[in-house]
Enzyme design. Structure first.
Site, PDB file in Angstrom:
ATOM      1  N   ASN A   8       0.866  -1.188   0.000  1.00 21.56           N
ATOM      2  CA  ASN A   8       0.000   0.000   0.000  1.00 21.56           C
ATOM      3  C   ASN A   8       0.901   1.236   0.000  1.00 21.56           C
ATOM      4  O   ASN A   8       1.509   1.560   1.010  1.00 21.56           O
ATOM      5  CB  ASN A   8      -0.892  -0.033   1.251  1.00 21.56           C
ATOM      6  CG  ASN A   8      -1.700   1.239   1.401  1.00 21.56           C
ATOM      7  OD1 ASN A   8      -1.892   1.990   0.439  1.00 21.56           O
ATOM      8  ND2 ASN A   8      -2.182   1.492   2.614  1.00 21.56           N
ATOM      9  N   TRP A   9       0.951   1.888  -1.149  1.00 23.04           N
ATOM     10  CA  TRP A   9       1.865   3.036  -1.276  1.00 23.04           C
ATOM     11  C   TRP A   9       1.337   4.298  -0.604  1.00 23.04           C
ATOM     12  O   TRP A   9       2.029   5.314  -0.573  1.00 23.04           O
ATOM     13  CB  TRP A   9       2.125   3.329  -2.754  1.00 23.04           C
ATOM     14  CG  TRP A   9       2.918   2.275  -3.464  1.00 23.04           C
ATOM     15  CD1 TRP A   9       3.445   1.135  -2.923  1.00 23.04           C
ATOM     16  CD2 TRP A   9       3.274   2.259  -4.865  1.00 23.04           C
ATOM     17  NE1 TRP A   9       4.102   0.411  -3.892  1.00 23.04           N
ATOM     18  CE2 TRP A   9       4.011   1.081  -5.086  1.00 23.04           C
ATOM     19  CE3 TRP A   9       3.029   3.113  -5.927  1.00 23.04           C
ATOM     20  CZ2 TRP A   9       4.518   0.742  -6.343  1.00 23.04           C
ATOM     21  CZ3 TRP A   9       3.530   2.782  -7.176  1.00 23.04           C
ATOM     22  CH2 TRP A   9       4.270   1.618  -7.381  1.00 23.04           C
ATOM     23  N   LYS A  10       0.101   4.257  -0.123  1.00 22.95           N
ATOM     24  CA  LYS A  10      -0.534   5.447   0.471  1.00 22.95           C
ATOM     25  C   LYS A  10      -0.369   6.640  -0.482  1.00 22.95           C
ATOM     26  O   LYS A  10      -0.517   6.446  -1.689  1.00 22.95           O
ATOM     27  CB  LYS A  10       0.056   5.743   1.853  1.00 22.95           C
ATOM     28  CG  LYS A  10       0.091   4.501   2.741  1.00 22.95           C
ATOM     29  CD  LYS A  10       0.408   4.837   4.166  1.00 22.95           C
ATOM     30  CE  LYS A  10       0.725   3.578   4.947  1.00 22.95           C
ATOM     31  NZ  LYS A  10       0.266   3.621   6.314  1.00 22.95           N
ATOM     32  N   HIS A  98      -9.555   1.039   5.199  1.00 22.64           N
ATOM     33  CA  HIS A  98      -8.239   1.228   5.828  1.00 22.64           C
ATOM     34  C   HIS A  98      -8.392   2.191   7.004  1.00 22.64           C
ATOM     35  O   HIS A  98      -9.184   3.137   6.936  1.00 22.64           O
ATOM     36  CB  HIS A  98      -7.251   1.788   4.795  1.00 22.64           C
ATOM     37  CG  HIS A  98      -5.831   1.757   5.272  1.00 22.64           C
ATOM     38  ND1 HIS A  98      -5.337   2.680   6.167  1.00 22.64           N
ATOM     39  CD2 HIS A  98      -4.820   0.897   4.998  1.00 22.64           C
ATOM     40  CE1 HIS A  98      -4.056   2.388   6.414  1.00 22.64           C
ATOM     41  NE2 HIS A  98      -3.722   1.308   5.728  1.00 22.64           N
ATOM     42  N   GLU A 100      -6.724   4.568   7.960  1.00 24.44           N
ATOM     43  CA  GLU A 100      -6.484   5.979   7.622  1.00 24.44           C
ATOM     44  C   GLU A 100      -7.713   6.600   6.954  1.00 24.44           C
ATOM     45  O   GLU A 100      -7.927   7.805   7.048  1.00 24.44           O
ATOM     46  CB  GLU A 100      -5.219   6.095   6.754  1.00 24.44           C
ATOM     47  CG  GLU A 100      -3.975   5.826   7.592  1.00 24.44           C
ATOM     48  CD  GLU A 100      -2.765   5.326   6.823  1.00 24.44           C
ATOM     49  OE1 GLU A 100      -2.752   5.417   5.579  1.00 24.44           O
ATOM     50  OE2 GLU A 100      -1.820   4.836   7.474  1.00 24.44           O
ATOM     51  N   GLU A 166      -5.250  -5.213  10.807  1.00 28.44           N
ATOM     52  CA  GLU A 166      -4.255  -4.156  10.968  1.00 28.44           C
ATOM     53  C   GLU A 166      -4.542  -3.378  12.248  1.00 28.44           C
ATOM     54  O   GLU A 166      -5.344  -2.429  12.233  1.00 28.44           O
ATOM     55  CB  GLU A 166      -4.323  -3.184   9.792  1.00 28.44           C
ATOM     56  CG  GLU A 166      -4.037  -3.806   8.447  1.00 28.44           C
ATOM     57  CD  GLU A 166      -3.449  -2.763   7.511  1.00 28.44           C
ATOM     58  OE1 GLU A 166      -2.281  -2.908   7.155  1.00 28.44           O
ATOM     59  OE2 GLU A 166      -4.137  -1.803   7.179  1.00 28.44           O
ATOM     60  N   GLY A 172       2.481   2.087  10.766  1.00 27.13           N
ATOM     61  CA  GLY A 172       3.422   3.193  10.601  1.00 27.13           C
ATOM     62  C   GLY A 172       4.134   3.614  11.869  1.00 27.13           C
ATOM     63  O   GLY A 172       4.687   4.704  11.940  1.00 27.13           O
ATOM     64  N   SER A 207       3.545  -2.205  10.462  1.00 29.17           N
ATOM     65  CA  SER A 207       4.998  -2.144  10.679  1.00 29.17           C
ATOM     66  C   SER A 207       5.721  -3.435  10.286  1.00 29.17           C
ATOM     67  O   SER A 207       6.626  -3.893  10.999  1.00 29.17           O
ATOM     68  CB  SER A 207       5.305  -1.756  12.131  1.00 29.17           C
ATOM     69  OG  SER A 207       4.819  -0.442  12.391  1.00 29.17           O
ATOM     70  N   GLY A 228       2.769  -1.115   4.297  1.00 28.96           N
ATOM     71  CA  GLY A 228       2.748   0.288   3.906  1.00 28.96           C
ATOM     72  C   GLY A 228       4.162   0.774   3.628  1.00 28.96           C
ATOM     73  O   GLY A 228       4.703   0.603   2.534  1.00 28.96           O
ATOM     74  N   GLY A 229       4.793   1.360   4.638  1.00 25.51           N
ATOM     75  CA  GLY A 229       6.135   1.946   4.490  1.00 25.51           C
ATOM     76  C   GLY A 229       7.139   1.011   3.830  1.00 25.51           C
ATOM     77  O   GLY A 229       7.937   1.426   2.976  1.00 25.51           O
TER      78      GLY A 229
HETATM   79  C1  PEP Z   1      -0.667   0.070   5.950  1.00 27.48           C
HETATM   80  O1  PEP Z   1      -0.516   1.074   5.246  1.00 27.48           O
HETATM   81  O2  PEP Z   1      -1.722  -0.590   5.876  1.00 27.48           O
HETATM   82  C2  PEP Z   1       0.392  -0.325   6.864  1.00 27.48           C
HETATM   83  C3  PEP Z   1       0.283  -1.452   7.527  1.00 27.48           C
HETATM   84  O3  PEP Z   1       1.437   0.540   6.977  1.00 27.48           O
HETATM   85  P1  PEP Z   1       2.870   0.197   7.649  1.00 27.48           P
HETATM   86  O4  PEP Z   1       3.358  -1.086   7.022  1.00 27.48           O
HETATM   87  O5  PEP Z   1       3.742   1.376   7.266  1.00 27.48           O
HETATM   88  O6  PEP Z   1       2.677   0.046   9.101  1.00 27.48           O
END
Ligand code: PEP
Length: 244
Positions: A8-10, A98, A100, A166, A172, A207, A228-229
C-alpha cells in the site's frame, strides 16, 4: 494456500516517474526464477498513478489494487472514483476501510456500501479491520470484541474477499503486533466469517519489515501481509516477499 502480499503506497511516491520505476523494480523481483510461485504480489498505488503502473506491469504477475473506492456506479460525485473506473484501469483488488480512511470519517455503513460495490463490479475487496491503541490497552479480549463488531458489516457472515487485520497502533509506528497475537486474532476472524471458497484469506498489517516478515509468514494462520512503508523501497519489499 498462496500467501498474498499487498504493498500500500498510500500518498506516495511524489511523481509518476518514481511510481513507474518502483513498480518496474518490484516486477523484476517477482519475475526472478527463484521467486516463490506461491506468493501473489499486489500493488496499491494512488489512483492517479494506476494507469501508468498498469501499463508497466502489463503481462506480468504483479496485480493491482485501488487504495479506496466510491460506492456509486456513476454520477455527480466530484473527486470520487467508481468501481468500474478502477476495474477499467486494471485493478483486481480494492482496499476498503483502511484505518487511515476511517480516521477521516469513514463509518462502518460506508465501508459496507463500498464492499458491496466492489463485489458487484467483480473485484476482490481487501477489508481492513483492527483495534486502536486504547482498546488494545484493555487487553486482547477487548481487541477481539472491537474487531468482531467491525466484521458485522459483512452481511450474513459470508464474504468473498480478503480481510487484513491491521491494529491501528501498529500502522506506521514501528511497533508491530507479535506474530502470536496476530495469529490469534486472525483465527478469531476466520471463525467469524466464512466464504463459499473456504478458507478465507486473512492478512496481517502493521509495521512489517524485511526483519519481521518471515515471522508472520511462517505462521500457517496468517495468509499474507499488507505492507505500507516497507513497500516504498523495491529492495525492502522484495525482501519482505522473499520471507514467504
Ligand atoms: C498500511 O498502510 O496498511 C500499513 C500497515 O502501513 P505500515 O506497514 O507502514 O505500518
Amino acid at each position: 494456500m498462496k500467501k498474498i502480499i499487498v504493498g500500500n503506497w498510500k500518498m506516495n511516491p511524489p511523481s509518476v516517474e518514481e511510481a513507474v520505476s518502483l513498480a518496474r523494480a518490484v516486477a523484476e523481483h517477482v519475475k526472478h526464477p527463484m521467486f516463490n510461485k506461491n506468493v501473489e504480489v499486489v500493488l496499491a498505488p494512488p489512483f492517479i498513478f494506476l494507469y501508468k503502473v498498469y501499463e508497466t506491469l502489463y503481462g506480468g504477475k504483479v496485480k493491482l489494487a485501488g487504495q479506496d473506492v466510491f460506492w456509486e456506479k456513476a454520477g455527480a460525485y466530484t473527486g470520487e472514483v467508481s468501481p468500474a473506473q478502477l476495474k477499467n484501469l486494471g485493478a483486481a483488488y480494492v482496499i476498503v476501510g483502511h484505518s487511515e480512511r476511517r480516521a477521516l470519517g469513514e463509518t462502518d455503513e460506508i465501508v459496507g456500501r463500498k464492499l458491496t460495490a466492489v463485489l458487484e463490479a467483480g473485484m476482490t475487496p481487501i477489508l481492513c479491520v483492527g483495534e486502536p491503541a486504547d482498546v488494545r490497552e484493555r487487553g486482547m479480549e477487548a481487541a477481539k470484541e472491537f474487531v468482531g463488531k467491525q466484521l458485522e458489516v459483512i452481511e450474513h457472515k459470508v464474504f468473498e474477499g480478503i480481510i487484513a487485520y491491521e491494529p491501528v497502533w501498529a500502522i506506521g509506528t514501528g511497533n508491530n503486533a507479535t506474530p502470536g497475537d496476530a495469529a490469534e486474532m486472525i483465527t478469531l476472524i476466520k471463525s467469524l466469517v466464512t466464504s463459499y471458497r473456504l478458507p478465507i484469506p486473512v492478512l496481517y498489517g502493521g509495521s512489517v519489515t524485511s526483519g519481521n516478515a518471515g515471522d508472520f509468514l511462517n505462521r500457517e494462520e496468517i495468509d499474507g501481509l499488507l505492507v505500507g512503508g516497507g513497500s516504498l523501497n523495491a529492495e525492502e519489499f522484495g525482501e519482505i516477499c522473499r520471507g514467504a
